[in-house]
Design a protein around this motif. Structure first.
Motif, PDB file in Angstrom:
ATOM      1  N   SER A  35       0.845  -1.183   0.000  1.00  0.00           N
ATOM      2  CA  SER A  35       0.000   0.000   0.000  1.00  0.00           C
ATOM      3  C   SER A  35       0.880   1.231   0.000  1.00  0.00           C
ATOM      4  CB  SER A  35      -0.909   0.022   1.230  1.00  0.00           C
ATOM      5  OG  SER A  35      -1.639   1.229   1.255  1.00  0.00           O
ATOM      6  N   ALA A  36       0.635   2.109  -0.953  1.00  0.00           N
ATOM      7  CA  ALA A  36       1.364   3.369  -1.019  1.00  0.00           C
ATOM      8  C   ALA A  36       0.984   4.278   0.133  1.00  0.00           C
ATOM      9  CB  ALA A  36       1.084   4.053  -2.355  1.00  0.00           C
ATOM     10  N   GLY A 127     -18.037   3.381  -3.045  1.00  0.00           N
ATOM     11  CA  GLY A 127     -16.695   2.813  -3.067  1.00  0.00           C
ATOM     12  C   GLY A 127     -15.578   3.825  -3.217  1.00  0.00           C
ATOM     13  N   GLN A 128     -15.865   5.120  -3.093  1.00  0.00           N
ATOM     14  CA  GLN A 128     -14.835   6.132  -3.305  1.00  0.00           C
ATOM     15  C   GLN A 128     -13.747   6.083  -2.233  1.00  0.00           C
ATOM     16  OE1 GLN A 128     -14.374   8.219  -6.064  1.00  0.00           O
ATOM     17  NE2 GLN A 128     -12.404   8.380  -5.038  1.00  0.00           N
ATOM     18  N   LEU A 129     -14.128   5.940  -0.962  1.00  0.00           N
ATOM     19  CA  LEU A 129     -13.103   5.842   0.074  1.00  0.00           C
ATOM     20  C   LEU A 129     -12.280   4.576  -0.131  1.00  0.00           C
ATOM     21  CD1 LEU A 129     -11.622   6.819   2.548  1.00  0.00           C
ATOM     22  CD2 LEU A 129     -13.437   5.817   3.969  1.00  0.00           C
ATOM     23  N   GLY A 130     -12.949   3.480  -0.470  1.00  0.00           N
ATOM     24  CA  GLY A 130     -12.221   2.247  -0.770  1.00  0.00           C
ATOM     25  C   GLY A 130     -11.218   2.456  -1.898  1.00  0.00           C
ATOM     26  N   LEU A 131     -11.633   3.152  -2.926  1.00  0.00           N
ATOM     27  CA  LEU A 131     -10.736   3.459  -4.049  1.00  0.00           C
ATOM     28  C   LEU A 131      -9.560   4.296  -3.566  1.00  0.00           C
ATOM     29  CD1 LEU A 131     -10.385   3.251  -7.165  1.00  0.00           C
ATOM     30  CD2 LEU A 131     -11.619   5.410  -7.312  1.00  0.00           C
ATOM     31  N   ASP A 132      -9.840   5.314  -2.747  1.00  0.00           N
ATOM     32  CA  ASP A 132      -8.770   6.164  -2.216  1.00  0.00           C
ATOM     33  C   ASP A 132      -7.802   5.379  -1.331  1.00  0.00           C
ATOM     34  OD1 ASP A 132      -9.951   8.291  -3.544  1.00  0.00           O
ATOM     35  OD2 ASP A 132     -10.886   9.133  -1.734  1.00  0.00           O
ATOM     36  N   LEU A 133      -8.311   4.348  -0.654  1.00  0.00           N
ATOM     37  CA  LEU A 133      -7.463   3.497   0.188  1.00  0.00           C
ATOM     38  C   LEU A 133      -6.724   2.428  -0.616  1.00  0.00           C
ATOM     39  CD1 LEU A 133      -9.915   2.973   3.182  1.00  0.00           C
ATOM     40  CD2 LEU A 133      -7.685   4.117   3.300  1.00  0.00           C
ATOM     41  N   GLY A 134      -7.114   2.254  -1.883  1.00  0.00           N
ATOM     42  CA  GLY A 134      -6.493   1.218  -2.706  1.00  0.00           C
ATOM     43  C   GLY A 134      -7.081  -0.158  -2.461  1.00  0.00           C
TER      44      GLY A 134
END
Length: 182
Positions: A35-36, A127-134
């Motif tokens: 994870s970056a 799913g935007q936060l999920g996307l931001d978290l990778g």
């Protein structure tokens, strides 16, 4: 084609490159997704609660060691890990839930039927936060420090072995024992 033509060696070179590529993947844990965001703050968000009228932000994940568990009712592995999350919560481990791309009535019923291990449940409907978290998919669990920074990301179910091997070594003694340490 002449026998001393450089093209004669092309299949051999291709084979060697393929062998090196495959060998580099051996010994890597397929569950290990880098994870970056490790060492960085949880991305900014403002999302509603599944169970109350509250709105949560990234500040909701500050102030103590805690887990952020990405889950959904459509996720079979989430059902498998749920009893262990209940066990951790009973030991005092703070766990925030991120309900990921789920049907809200089904998610509420899931927690009502199986028990709620979460201190709060954040709804990530699009799913935007999920996307931001990778996030690749549910379940995934992030270890968050009191400053709101991501310390560890684990893809797959959280179980006793994973807890002992990956999470406990990173936690201060009081937090690792399940006290949700400050």
């Amino acid at each position: 084609m002449k026998a001393n033509s450089p093209w004669v060696f092309l299949p051999l070179v291709g084979f060697v490159l393929l062998a090196v590529l495959l060998a580099s993947g051996l010994g890597r844990d397929p569950q290990e997704l880098p994870s970056a965001l490790v060492g960085k703050p949880v991305p900014s968000f403002s999302l509603s609660s599944l169970l109350t009228e509250e709105t949560y932000t990234e500040d909701s994940l500050k102030g103590r060691w805690q887990l952020l568990n990405v889950w959904a009712t459509w996720c079979p592995t989430c059902h498998v890990e749920h009893p262990y999350l209940l066990e951790l919560a009973a030991r005092g481990v703070a766990i925030a839930g991120l309900n990921y791309k789920d049907e809200l009535p089904a998610a509420r019923q899931y927690l009502a039927n199986l028990g709620n291990p979460f201190t709060h449940v954040i709804v990530d409907a699009d799913g935007q936060l999920g996307l931001d978290l990778g996030v690749y998919g549910a379940p995934e669990t992030f270890l968050i420090n009191p400053a709101g920074e991501i310390v560890l990301r684990h893809a797959g179910d959280l179980n006793a072995r994973v807890w002992e091997e990956k999470f406990l070594p990173l936690l201060p003694a009081q937090a690792g024992q399940g006290k949700g340490g400050q």
